[in-house]
Design a protein around this motif. Sequence first.
Motif, mmCIF file in Angstrom:
data_model
loop_
_atom_site.group_PDB
_atom_site.id
_atom_site.type_symbol
_atom_site.label_atom_id
_atom_site.label_comp_id
_atom_site.label_asym_id
_atom_site.label_seq_id
_atom_site.Cartn_x
_atom_site.Cartn_y
_atom_site.Cartn_z
ATOM 1 N N ILE A 233 0.839 -1.194 0.000
ATOM 2 C CA ILE A 233 0.000 0.000 0.000
ATOM 3 C C ILE A 233 0.878 1.251 0.000
ATOM 4 C CG2 ILE A 233 -1.811 1.240 1.233
ATOM 5 C CD1 ILE A 233 -2.617 -1.472 0.022
ATOM 6 N N ARG A 234 0.564 2.180 -0.882
ATOM 7 C CA ARG A 234 1.344 3.411 -1.024
ATOM 8 C C ARG A 234 0.777 4.540 -0.159
ATOM 9 N NH1 ARG A 234 5.709 1.556 -2.419
ATOM 10 N NH2 ARG A 234 4.669 -0.094 -1.279
ATOM 11 N N LYS A 235 1.632 5.445 0.262
ATOM 12 C CA LYS A 235 1.179 6.640 0.972
ATOM 13 C C LYS A 235 0.397 7.551 0.034
ATOM 14 C CE LYS A 235 5.011 6.790 4.296
ATOM 15 N NZ LYS A 235 6.169 7.578 4.784
ATOM 16 N N MET A 236 0.848 7.642 -1.223
ATOM 17 C CA MET A 236 0.191 8.483 -2.213
ATOM 18 C C MET A 236 -0.046 7.656 -3.484
ATOM 19 S SD MET A 236 -0.421 11.457 -0.958
ATOM 20 C CE MET A 236 -0.729 12.398 -2.449
ATOM 21 N N PRO A 237 -1.081 6.817 -3.494
ATOM 22 C CA PRO A 237 -1.324 5.990 -4.677
ATOM 23 C C PRO A 237 -1.567 6.801 -5.942
ATOM 24 C CG PRO A 237 -3.153 5.866 -3.104
ATOM 25 C CD PRO A 237 -2.031 6.549 -2.419
ATOM 26 N N LEU A 238 -2.124 8.001 -5.787
ATOM 27 C CA LEU A 238 -2.372 8.844 -6.953
ATOM 28 C C LEU A 238 -1.059 9.225 -7.630
ATOM 29 C CD1 LEU A 238 -4.633 10.233 -8.545
ATOM 30 C CD2 LEU A 238 -4.308 12.233 -7.095
ATOM 31 N N ALA A 239 -0.065 9.603 -6.837
ATOM 32 C CA ALA A 239 1.246 9.941 -7.401
ATOM 33 C C ALA A 239 1.876 8.722 -8.066
ATOM 34 C CB ALA A 239 2.156 10.485 -6.301
ATOM 35 N N THR A 240 1.707 7.560 -7.452
ATOM 36 C CA THR A 240 2.271 6.329 -8.013
ATOM 37 C C THR A 240 1.680 6.017 -9.373
ATOM 38 O OG1 THR A 240 2.622 5.428 -5.797
ATOM 39 C CG2 THR A 240 2.614 3.862 -7.615
ATOM 40 N N VAL A 241 0.362 6.132 -9.484
ATOM 41 C CA VAL A 241 -0.283 5.753 -10.736
ATOM 42 C C VAL A 241 0.086 6.718 -11.858
ATOM 43 C CG1 VAL A 241 -2.506 6.990 -10.539
ATOM 44 C CG2 VAL A 241 -2.415 4.745 -11.630
ATOM 45 N N PHE A 242 0.223 8.008 -11.551
ATOM 46 C CA PHE A 242 0.610 8.967 -12.591
ATOM 47 C C PHE A 242 2.092 8.827 -12.960
ATOM 48 C CE2 PHE A 242 -3.255 11.482 -11.477
ATOM 49 C CZ PHE A 242 -3.749 11.621 -12.765
ATOM 50 N N ARG A 243 2.924 8.497 -11.990
ATOM 51 C CA ARG A 243 4.356 8.401 -12.268
ATOM 52 C C ARG A 243 4.721 7.115 -13.004
ATOM 53 N NH1 ARG A 243 8.616 9.478 -7.505
ATOM 54 N NH2 ARG A 243 7.600 11.508 -7.708
ATOM 55 N N HIS A 244 4.136 5.999 -12.595
ATOM 56 C CA HIS A 244 4.571 4.708 -13.111
ATOM 57 C C HIS A 244 3.604 4.053 -14.095
ATOM 58 C CE1 HIS A 244 7.954 4.561 -10.309
ATOM 59 N NE2 HIS A 244 7.126 4.968 -9.356
ATOM 60 N N TYR A 245 2.351 4.524 -14.139
ATOM 61 C CA TYR A 245 1.352 3.835 -14.972
ATOM 62 C C TYR A 245 0.616 4.807 -15.889
ATOM 63 C CZ TYR A 245 2.308 0.168 -11.594
ATOM 64 O OH TYR A 245 2.941 -0.762 -10.802
ATOM 65 N N TRP A 246 1.327 5.858 -16.319
ATOM 66 C CA TRP A 246 0.692 6.848 -17.184
ATOM 67 C C TRP A 246 0.280 6.249 -18.528
ATOM 68 C CZ3 TRP A 246 2.988 7.626 -21.860
ATOM 69 C CH2 TRP A 246 4.331 7.237 -21.978
ATOM 70 N N LYS A 247 1.051 5.290 -19.028
ATOM 71 C CA LYS A 247 0.694 4.675 -20.307
ATOM 72 C C LYS A 247 -0.615 3.908 -20.190
ATOM 73 C CE LYS A 247 2.375 1.493 -23.873
ATOM 74 N NZ LYS A 247 3.473 0.575 -24.289
ATOM 75 N N GLN A 248 -0.765 3.152 -19.088
ATOM 76 C CA GLN A 248 -2.015 2.418 -18.876
ATOM 77 C C GLN A 248 -3.195 3.374 -18.713
ATOM 78 O OE1 GLN A 248 0.931 1.751 -17.620
ATOM 79 N NE2 GLN A 248 1.184 -0.413 -17.061
ATOM 80 N N LEU A 249 -2.966 4.502 -18.045
ATOM 81 C CA LEU A 249 -4.024 5.507 -17.901
ATOM 82 C C LEU A 249 -4.473 6.020 -19.262
ATOM 83 C CD1 LEU A 249 -2.741 7.707 -14.914
ATOM 84 C CD2 LEU A 249 -4.718 6.181 -14.899
ATOM 85 N N LEU A 250 -3.507 6.308 -20.107
ATOM 86 C CA LEU A 250 -3.818 6.836 -21.438
ATOM 87 C C LEU A 250 -4.569 5.809 -22.285
ATOM 88 C CD1 LEU A 250 -3.337 9.406 -23.121
ATOM 89 C CD2 LEU A 250 -1.273 8.336 -24.023
ATOM 90 N N LEU A 251 -4.073 4.566 -22.278
ATOM 91 C CA LEU A 251 -4.735 3.518 -23.052
ATOM 92 C C LEU A 251 -6.149 3.259 -22.537
ATOM 93 C CD1 LEU A 251 -1.805 0.952 -23.494
ATOM 94 C CD2 LEU A 251 -2.814 2.407 -25.261
ATOM 95 N N GLY A 252 -6.304 3.165 -21.212
ATOM 96 C CA GLY A 252 -7.623 2.918 -20.641
ATOM 97 C C GLY A 252 -8.610 4.011 -20.990
ATOM 98 N N THR A 253 -8.159 5.260 -20.999
ATOM 99 C CA THR A 253 -9.025 6.385 -21.337
ATOM 100 C C THR A 253 -9.563 6.259 -22.756
ATOM 101 O OG1 THR A 253 -7.871 7.868 -19.823
ATOM 102 C CG2 THR A 253 -9.095 8.892 -21.622
#
Length: 460
Positions: A233-253
Motif C-alpha cells: 500500500i502506497r502513501k500516495m497511490p495517486l502519485a504512483t499511478v501517474f508516475r509509473h502507470y501513465w501509459k495504462q491511464l492513457l490507453l484505458g481512457t
Amino acid sequence: MSTTVKPANPRSRVITASLVGTTIEFYDFYAYATAAVLVFPILFFPSDNETASLLASFAVFGAAMVARPIGAMVFGHFGDKYGRKATLVASLLTMGIATVLIGVLPTFQQINWVAPLLLLVLRLAQGFALGGEWSGAALVATENAPKGKRAWYGSFPQLGAPIGFIIANFIFLAINWLLPHAEDPSLKSEAFLAWGWRIPFLFSAVMVIIGLWVRLRLVESDTFKKAAETGAIRKMPLATVFRHYWKQLLLGTFIMLATYVLFYLMTNFTLTYGVALTDAKVPGLGFGYTDFVLMQIVGVVFFGIFTLLSGPIADAVGRRRLLMWVTAAIIVFGLSFNVFLLPQVDPRFTGALTQAFLILGFMLMGTTFGPMGALLPELFPTNVRYSGSAISYNVSSILGAAVAPFIAVALWSAVGGQPWLVGLYLSAMGVLTFIALTFTPETKDHDYESDLGLAQSAEL
C-alpha cells in the motif's frame, strides 16, 4: 506459482453489492438525462429558443462528467489506501443525497438564476460520486472472482446500466401516463411539470437505503488484504499511478472512448432526435415520447443480454480480441445512421428501421461495455487499481460522455436535421478506440494475487 485464494465474500454478496450500486448510480443518471430532455429546458433554462434551452440543459448534464475525474482521484486515493468498502458506501451515499435534493429544487420561475446554479452544484455532486462508484464496484466483483471468471463477474456491475435505464424510464412513463396533458398527449401536463417529474428523484432514497444495507455487509477482498499485509500500500497511490502507470491511464481512457460516445448517443441523443417533430426547425422522427421510450426499452433489453454474454466470451477469447471486433462493428454502425434514422414515406417502415437501429446499437453497447469491468482494473496492480481504473474510466467520460450530447445536437442542427454527421462522429471515436486497443496487451491471464505493486518505491 500462485495459490488459489478463496474469496472473502460469498458470490451472492459480491454480485448483489456490485450490481445494486451501479443500478442506483445509472438510475440516478438516467433520471437526470430524461429530465434534461423533458423538463429542465422548461423549468430551469427557459428561453424563446428551444434549441438553446436544450443545449443549456445538456451543458449541465455534461458538467457532471468534469467532476467525475476529481471524484475518481479522491475515491481512488482512499480506496487504494484504506480499502474498497468505505469508499463504495461513501460514493453511494453522496450520489443518493444529491439526487434526492434535485427532486426538491425550486425552479427558475421561483428563484430565478439561483435554480439552475443549484442544479449545477447537485449535478457536480452526482458526477463526483460517480467518479468513485464504478471502479469500486468493478473491483469488488473482479477481486472476488473465481479463476477464469473475472470478466463474467466484472459484467455484473455493467449490468446496472440497462437495469437502471429500465427502472428510471418506466417510472417516468408511469408518471406521464398518470398525469397526462388534457388535450395533447405529446405535451407535459401542468401537474407533471409542477411535481410529477420530482418523483423519480425522490424514489432514489429507497434504492440507496437498500444499496447501503448490502454494501455494509461486505468485507475487504483477500487481494487487498494481501497487499496491505505485504507493505504494497502506497502513501500516495495517486502519485504512483501517474508516475509509473501513465501509459495504462492513457490507453484505458481511449479504450473507453467509443463506449461512452455510443452509450450517450443511444440513450440521450436518440430520445431527442426521436421525439423531435418532422416539420420542426431541426426535424426529427416525430415519435411520441411514450412510444419512443418503449422502443428504447426494447433495445435496452438487448443491452442487458449482451452485457452478460460478453463476460464469458471475454473470459474465453480474451478482452482485447473481443473489443477489437466490436469496436470495428461500432465504426461501421456509425456510418449507417442515415440508413436507419431518416423518416420514410410509410410511418410503419420508419418505426421498424428505428427499432432495428436501437436493437443493433444496444447490442453493440452491451458487448463493448461488459468487458470493461474486467479490462480496466486488469491494467493496474492492486495498490493502484482503484485509482488507475477510476481515472481512466472517468477522464474518458469528459472526452466522450460530457461532450457527446452537445456535439450530437450541434452536428444534427448543422446539417438540417439529418443524422449522418452524428454517426460519423461515432465512427471517428471508434477509430481512436481501435488504435488504443492495438497498443494494449491482452489482460485475460493477469494475476491479481501476484501483481500487488511491490516493485514501486516505498516513499510513494
